[in-house]
Design a protein around this motif. Sequence first.
Motif, PDB file in Angstrom:
ATOM      1  N   PHE A   1       2.977 -11.507  -5.458  1.00  0.00           N
ATOM      2  CA  PHE A   1       4.322 -11.888  -5.057  1.00  0.00           C
ATOM      3  C   PHE A   1       5.274 -10.791  -5.467  1.00  0.00           C
ATOM      4  CE2 PHE A   1       4.077 -13.229  -9.411  1.00  0.00           C
ATOM      5  CZ  PHE A   1       5.355 -13.100  -9.937  1.00  0.00           C
ATOM      6  N   GLU A   2       6.481 -10.891  -5.003  1.00  0.00           N
ATOM      7  CA  GLU A   2       7.466  -9.858  -5.325  1.00  0.00           C
ATOM      8  C   GLU A   2       8.772 -10.518  -5.758  1.00  0.00           C
ATOM      9  OE1 GLU A   2       9.631  -6.091  -3.194  1.00  0.00           O
ATOM     10  OE2 GLU A   2       7.776  -6.888  -2.380  1.00  0.00           O
ATOM     11  N   ASP A   3       9.183 -10.197  -6.962  1.00  0.00           N
ATOM     12  CA  ASP A   3      10.461 -10.672  -7.477  1.00  0.00           C
ATOM     13  C   ASP A   3      11.243  -9.434  -7.890  1.00  0.00           C
ATOM     14  OD1 ASP A   3      12.534 -11.469  -9.289  1.00  0.00           O
ATOM     15  OD2 ASP A   3      11.505 -13.377  -9.585  1.00  0.00           O
ATOM     16  N   ALA A   4      12.189  -9.046  -7.055  1.00  0.00           N
ATOM     17  CA  ALA A   4      12.974  -7.832  -7.310  1.00  0.00           C
ATOM     18  C   ALA A   4      13.725  -7.924  -8.632  1.00  0.00           C
ATOM     19  CB  ALA A   4      13.931  -7.571  -6.156  1.00  0.00           C
ATOM     20  N   GLY A   5      14.196  -9.113  -8.981  1.00  0.00           N
ATOM     21  CA  GLY A   5      14.909  -9.291 -10.242  1.00  0.00           C
ATOM     22  C   GLY A   5      14.021  -9.025 -11.439  1.00  0.00           C
ATOM     23  N   LEU A   6      12.800  -9.535 -11.400  1.00  0.00           N
ATOM     24  CA  LEU A   6      11.852  -9.299 -12.487  1.00  0.00           C
ATOM     25  C   LEU A   6      11.532  -7.814 -12.587  1.00  0.00           C
ATOM     26  CD1 LEU A   6       9.914 -10.270 -14.686  1.00  0.00           C
ATOM     27  CD2 LEU A   6       8.259 -10.796 -12.879  1.00  0.00           C
ATOM     28  N   SER A   7      11.301  -7.184 -11.446  1.00  0.00           N
ATOM     29  CA  SER A   7      11.021  -5.743 -11.437  1.00  0.00           C
ATOM     30  C   SER A   7      12.176  -4.967 -12.040  1.00  0.00           C
ATOM     31  CB  SER A   7      10.761  -5.260 -10.003  1.00  0.00           C
ATOM     32  OG  SER A   7       9.607  -5.867  -9.485  1.00  0.00           O
ATOM     33  N   ALA A   8      13.393  -5.333 -11.676  1.00  0.00           N
ATOM     34  CA  ALA A   8      14.585  -4.644 -12.193  1.00  0.00           C
ATOM     35  C   ALA A   8      14.709  -4.826 -13.702  1.00  0.00           C
ATOM     36  CB  ALA A   8      15.830  -5.141 -11.481  1.00  0.00           C
ATOM     37  N   ARG A   9      14.407  -6.036 -14.186  1.00  0.00           N
ATOM     38  CA  ARG A   9      14.501  -6.283 -15.636  1.00  0.00           C
ATOM     39  C   ARG A   9      13.447  -5.473 -16.401  1.00  0.00           C
ATOM     40  NH1 ARG A   9      15.740 -11.100 -13.403  1.00  0.00           N
ATOM     41  NH2 ARG A   9      13.723 -12.067 -13.721  1.00  0.00           N
ATOM     42  N   ILE A  10      12.265  -5.357 -15.847  1.00  0.00           N
ATOM     43  CA  ILE A  10      11.221  -4.546 -16.495  1.00  0.00           C
ATOM     44  C   ILE A  10      11.650  -3.088 -16.530  1.00  0.00           C
ATOM     45  CG2 ILE A  10       8.859  -3.666 -16.228  1.00  0.00           C
ATOM     46  CD1 ILE A  10       8.133  -6.507 -15.173  1.00  0.00           C
TER      47      ILE A  10
ATOM     48  N   GLY B   1       0.752  -1.239   0.000  1.00  0.00           N
ATOM     49  CA  GLY B   1       0.000   0.000   0.000  1.00  0.00           C
ATOM     50  C   GLY B   1       0.786   1.295   0.000  1.00  0.00           C
ATOM     51  N   GLY B   2       0.813   1.962  -1.123  1.00  0.00           N
ATOM     52  CA  GLY B   2       1.438   3.272  -1.234  1.00  0.00           C
ATOM     53  C   GLY B   2       2.879   3.255  -1.682  1.00  0.00           C
ATOM     54  N   GLU B   3       3.531   2.097  -1.659  1.00  0.00           N
ATOM     55  CA  GLU B   3       4.922   2.012  -2.108  1.00  0.00           C
ATOM     56  C   GLU B   3       4.952   1.757  -3.617  1.00  0.00           C
ATOM     57  OE1 GLU B   3       7.293  -0.851   0.024  1.00  0.00           O
ATOM     58  OE2 GLU B   3       6.116  -0.524   1.832  1.00  0.00           O
ATOM     59  N   ALA B   4       5.805   2.481  -4.320  1.00  0.00           N
ATOM     60  CA  ALA B   4       5.952   2.251  -5.755  1.00  0.00           C
ATOM     61  C   ALA B   4       6.623   0.898  -5.969  1.00  0.00           C
ATOM     62  CB  ALA B   4       6.781   3.360  -6.377  1.00  0.00           C
ATOM     63  N   HIS B   5       6.033   0.074  -6.804  1.00  0.00           N
ATOM     64  CA  HIS B   5       6.615  -1.229  -7.112  1.00  0.00           C
ATOM     65  C   HIS B   5       5.945  -1.820  -8.339  1.00  0.00           C
ATOM     66  CE1 HIS B   5       3.017  -2.366  -4.897  1.00  0.00           C
ATOM     67  NE2 HIS B   5       3.146  -3.583  -5.372  1.00  0.00           N
ATOM     68  N   CYS B   6       6.582  -2.821  -8.891  1.00  0.00           N
ATOM     69  CA  CYS B   6       6.008  -3.568 -10.002  1.00  0.00           C
ATOM     70  C   CYS B   6       5.144  -4.671  -9.390  1.00  0.00           C
ATOM     71  CB  CYS B   6       7.125  -4.179 -10.856  1.00  0.00           C
ATOM     72  SG  CYS B   6       6.532  -5.277 -12.146  1.00  0.00           S
ATOM     73  N   ALA B   7       3.854  -4.578  -9.553  1.00  0.00           N
ATOM     74  CA  ALA B   7       2.943  -5.570  -8.986  1.00  0.00           C
ATOM     75  C   ALA B   7       2.986  -6.845  -9.815  1.00  0.00           C
ATOM     76  CB  ALA B   7       1.532  -5.007  -8.945  1.00  0.00           C
ATOM     77  N   GLN B   8       3.116  -7.953  -9.140  1.00  0.00           N
ATOM     78  CA  GLN B   8       3.217  -9.247  -9.809  1.00  0.00           C
ATOM     79  C   GLN B   8       2.226 -10.211  -9.156  1.00  0.00           C
ATOM     80  OE1 GLN B   8       7.317  -9.814  -8.830  1.00  0.00           O
ATOM     81  NE2 GLN B   8       7.963  -8.098 -10.091  1.00  0.00           N
ATOM     82  N   PHE B   9       1.491 -10.929 -10.000  1.00  0.00           N
ATOM     83  CA  PHE B   9       0.429 -11.795  -9.498  1.00  0.00           C
ATOM     84  C   PHE B   9       0.411 -13.140 -10.200  1.00  0.00           C
ATOM     85  CE2 PHE B   9      -0.994  -7.459  -8.939  1.00  0.00           C
ATOM     86  CZ  PHE B   9      -1.488  -7.456  -7.644  1.00  0.00           C
ATOM     87  N   PHE B  10       0.117 -14.183  -9.432  1.00  0.00           N
ATOM     88  CA  PHE B  10      -0.248 -15.483  -9.977  1.00  0.00           C
ATOM     89  C   PHE B  10      -1.766 -15.546  -9.913  1.00  0.00           C
ATOM     90  CE2 PHE B  10       4.042 -16.719  -8.363  1.00  0.00           C
ATOM     91  CZ  PHE B  10       4.589 -17.058  -9.587  1.00  0.00           C
ATOM     92  N   VAL B  11      -2.408 -15.853 -11.040  1.00  0.00           N
ATOM     93  CA  VAL B  11      -3.864 -15.884 -11.127  1.00  0.00           C
ATOM     94  C   VAL B  11      -4.289 -17.288 -11.519  1.00  0.00           C
ATOM     95  CG1 VAL B  11      -5.897 -14.909 -12.287  1.00  0.00           C
ATOM     96  CG2 VAL B  11      -3.876 -13.469 -11.888  1.00  0.00           C
ATOM     97  N   CYS B  12      -5.048 -17.963 -10.636  1.00  0.00           N
ATOM     98  CA  CYS B  12      -5.532 -19.308 -10.946  1.00  0.00           C
ATOM     99  C   CYS B  12      -6.759 -19.183 -11.849  1.00  0.00           C
ATOM    100  CB  CYS B  12      -5.881 -20.076  -9.670  1.00  0.00           C
ATOM    101  SG  CYS B  12      -6.465 -21.755 -10.038  1.00  0.00           S
ATOM    102  N   GLU B  13      -6.674 -19.789 -13.013  1.00  0.00           N
ATOM    103  CA  GLU B  13      -7.777 -19.726 -13.973  1.00  0.00           C
ATOM    104  C   GLU B  13      -8.923 -20.659 -13.607  1.00  0.00           C
ATOM    105  OE1 GLU B  13      -5.466 -20.449 -17.575  1.00  0.00           O
ATOM    106  OE2 GLU B  13      -5.789 -18.337 -18.094  1.00  0.00           O
TER     107      GLU B  13
END
Length: 153
Positions: free
Chosen positions: A114-123, A94-106
């Motif tokens: 979830f949070e993957d700093a490496g993925l955020s950095a690559r984006i 809440g309120g922190e800038a970040h790349c939001a990452q989600f697993f969505v069950c279909e």
Amino acid sequence: MRAAQGSRVSRAIDRAEATCLARGGRLTAIRRRVLELLWESDEPVKAYDLLARMRAEGWSSAPSLVYRALAFLGEMGLVHHLASRNAYVGCRRGGEAHCAQFFVCERCGTVSEFEDAGLSARIEAAADRIGFVAAASVVEIRGCCTRCLADGR
């Protein structure tokens, strides 16, 4: 409401109030209720489902009120819009800038942030390479959760 859920909602509201105060915004009664409803749910919630719940509680029936509240909460970084579900969830950070990452069950519809700093950095690096400034980033990975796999769904 279960005690754990109640404290989760209370923590989210406390973070929201602090974020709004720090950014010069105001957590009005309707914005607060929309956020509470999102945090009370274990699944992403569609805007019209929020509207139906609020109407049942005696709030105004204007869809624009809910959409404006969601837009404000999104601008403050307090909720995420999941395009694959056209629904909203409260932001864990809440309120922190970040790349939001989600697993969505279909199959069952559950969503796990979830949070993957490496993925955020690559984006971020990819955006920098092309001179792109991202206003928001939401990554959705659709598939099947372990519970549904175990249940044979």
